[in-house]
Design an enzyme around this catalytic site. Structure first.
Site, mmCIF file in Angstrom:
data_model
loop_
_atom_site.group_PDB
_atom_site.id
_atom_site.type_symbol
_atom_site.label_atom_id
_atom_site.label_comp_id
_atom_site.label_asym_id
_atom_site.label_seq_id
_atom_site.Cartn_x
_atom_site.Cartn_y
_atom_site.Cartn_z
ATOM 1 N N ASP A 59 0.871 -1.170 0.000
ATOM 2 C CA ASP A 59 0.000 0.000 0.000
ATOM 3 C C ASP A 59 0.910 1.222 0.000
ATOM 4 O OD1 ASP A 59 -2.369 1.567 0.437
ATOM 5 O OD2 ASP A 59 -1.696 1.786 2.495
ATOM 6 N N THR A 92 -3.053 5.242 -3.774
ATOM 7 C CA THR A 92 -1.993 6.002 -3.106
ATOM 8 C C THR A 92 -0.660 5.802 -3.810
ATOM 9 O OG1 THR A 92 -1.854 4.156 -1.573
ATOM 10 C CG2 THR A 92 -2.997 6.095 -0.823
ATOM 11 N N THR A 93 -0.480 4.632 -4.455
ATOM 12 C CA THR A 93 0.763 4.416 -5.197
ATOM 13 C C THR A 93 0.702 5.176 -6.524
ATOM 14 O OG1 THR A 93 0.617 2.177 -4.323
ATOM 15 C CG2 THR A 93 2.407 2.632 -5.809
ATOM 16 N N ASP A 394 -8.776 -0.292 2.467
ATOM 17 C CA ASP A 394 -8.770 0.225 1.093
ATOM 18 C C ASP A 394 -10.063 -0.128 0.373
ATOM 19 O OD1 ASP A 394 -6.390 1.360 1.435
ATOM 20 O OD2 ASP A 394 -5.326 0.313 -0.160
#
Length: 526
Positions: A59, A92-93, A394
């Site tokens: 994550d 988020t990446t 998530d």
């Protein structure tokens, strides 16, 4: 002399460029560090924290939060993935990878001698236009369509370690959000969904419970009950033990009759409290953890078990709010205010044992204004448990995005290629600097499909060219399907994501690039 002065002033022209270059290099280094963990075939990172714990995760936000980032410009990327985590919860990446690519594009433009303010303004315009394109190609959905929501949750879970359990975790995430969301709401408070971690069992034992789960144990030392039907639950914040003075002081007793009297007083005091509790028809007692003294002593436990009251102690401070919200009981701070009106009502309170550890389930809660849900995560060790919790979080965020913005978009790099293609076409209508900036912005977005292909072990150049070709022919939803290891229509392959994830990623990325480009000097304060 005058020549010398003018020369010195011109020498300093180099500095802003150097500072900018250093900032871009530092920020791109961070982006490259998480780049390999993008997508379903992405690698995981192992992080050793300062306390000596080990974390395995892919994550983006978790990785960056634990990385020791020193450079101030690189820290901006860590905050950026945090912002994406709050806003969308997923992607988020991607947001960091996109920022890295945009900074690379900005560097090319700076080398051509274009002014940073012009670049950042053009990038903002391009980002606004991108969001427009994304919203146009998205599919509207309704929250009553459970199947579609599960597909979106499974896409989010597919890139995590727990991917093979997505058929179990996906529906859990969807059902728990649907339970707590109000029909016309635009947002979900994820604090209403409590993830409880218990070591033991496997991930398959993870379950959702419509009610409340407590990880504390029922106190059985005095032989009290462990299962109560038609429960009336009281949550108390005072202690069931003899009162103590605030200061340390000693009493010397030299007569055994006085000794007796002290013990009698203690018994009478405790019995009085226990009778008041019983009088309010309470039969389940939750006791908040106490710092000063024993929250409950053995004599009080003896009385309570004689009155057939189930006792649970050591309720944490931060659990009190959730418990009172979900059981409809108010915390009671003083025994005189212990009335029937402040109790919560439930059908069943029982302690169950599953795979080696005990938990208390409270089910069938009545007349609650604020519905809440508990999910018990099980796993073989703490690392897997933490990762399961992050993955579930998530997935919950993905469903929350769909409540905020009820539209889905194909995944697998399809939206990025579509935006890139449209922007390249529109760039030709522009003139001058803006055209260059738009073109660089459009090419930078191709980093997502390229990285997805690289991480899946495919040939990125071949695949991205193939995708461009398909999009030119009008297949707007062609993306990379890792299962088929090639370019296919990802919408039909059920690779879906909320459109909010993409729009917020592009907006946040371009804002971060703007602020990094506008820095022309770094000063250190003492």
């Amino acid at each position: 002399m005058s020549a010398k002065v003018s020369n010195a002033t011109f020498k300093n022209k180099e500095k802003p460029q150097e500072v900018r270059k250093a900032n871009i290099i530092a920020a791109r280094a961070v982006a490259d560090a998480v780049r390999t963990s993008l997508g379903p075939k992405g690698m995981d990172k192992m992080i050793k924290t300062g306390k000596g714990e080990t974390i395995i995760s892919n994550d983006g936000h978790t990785i960056l939060r634990h990385m020791a980032v020193l450079h101030p410009a690189a820290k901006m990327l860590v905050d950026l993935s945090g912002a994406q985590d709050v806003e969308a919860g997923d992607g988020t990446t991607s947001v960091v990878v996109i920022t890295g690519a945009l900074l690379g594009a900005a560097e090319n433009l700076l080398n051509k001698g274009i002014h940073p303010t012009l670049i950042s303004e053009s990038f903002q315009k391009a980002a606004e236009r991108s969001c427009q394109i994304l919203l146009d190609m998205s599919h509207k959905i309704s929250l009553s369509d459970r199947e579609v929501l599960i597909k979106a949750a499974n896409t989010s879970l597919s890139s995590k370690i727990v991917a093979q359990h997505s058929s179990l975790l996906g529906p859990i995430a969807v059902d728990s959000v649907l339970k707590v969301v109000k029909p016309e709401a635009n947002n979900v408070d994820l604090n209403d969904i409590r993830l409880v971690k218990k070591v033991g069992g496997t991930i398959d034992d993870t379950e959702m419970i419509d009610g409340v789960v407590l990880t504390q144990n029922v106190i059985k030392s005095a032989g009290g009950p462990t299962r109560i039907e038609k429960a009336r639950i009281g949550l108390i914040q005072f202690q069931l033990s003899p009162p103590k003075p605030d200061m340390e002081n000693n009493i010397v007793v030299n007569d055994y009759r006085q000794m007796d009297k002290i013990l009698k007083e203690e018994r009478a005091y405790l019995l009085n409290i226990c009778k008041k509790i019983k009088k309010a028809k309470c039969n389940v007692l939750l006791i908040q953890k106490s710092i000063l003294r024993d929250a409950v002593n053995d004599l009080a436990l003896h009385f309570l078990s004689a009155l057939k009251i189930l006792v649970v102690k050591d309720i944490e401070r931060d659990e009190v709010e959730f418990i009172s919200k979900s059981l409809g009981c108010k915390p009671i701070a003083d025994v005189d205010s212990f009335t029937e009106a402040r109790l919560g009502v439930a059908d069943l309170v029982e302690e169950t044992e599953s795979s080696g550890s005990k938990i208390i389930k409270i089910t069938g809660v009545k007349n609650v204004t604020h519905p809440t849900v508990s999910v018990i995560c099980r796993g073989a060790n703490n690392m897997i448990l933490d990762e399961t919790e992050r993955s579930l979080h998530d997935a919950l965020c993905v469903i929350r995005c769909l409540v905020k913005e009820k539209a889905l978009i194909a995944g697998g790099g399809a939206p990025e290629i579509e935006v890139s293609r449209t922007l390249l076409k529109e760039a030709n209508k522009l003139s001058g600097v803006e055209q260059l900036c738009f073109r660089e912005f459009a090419l930078a977005l191709e980093v997502i499909p390229t990285t997805l292909a690289e991480n899946a072990g495919l040939n990125p150049i071949e695949i991205v060219t193939d995708l461009r070709n398909k999009h030119e022919l009008g297949e707007k939803e062609a993306g990379i399907s890792v299962r088929r290891s090639g370019a296919t229509n990802t919408y039909n392959e059920h690779v879906l994501q909320p459109v909010l994830v993409n729009t917020s990623a592009i907006t946040l990325a371009s804002e971060t690039v703007k602020s990094i480009l506008r820095i022309d000097d770094i000063a250190f304060s003492r």
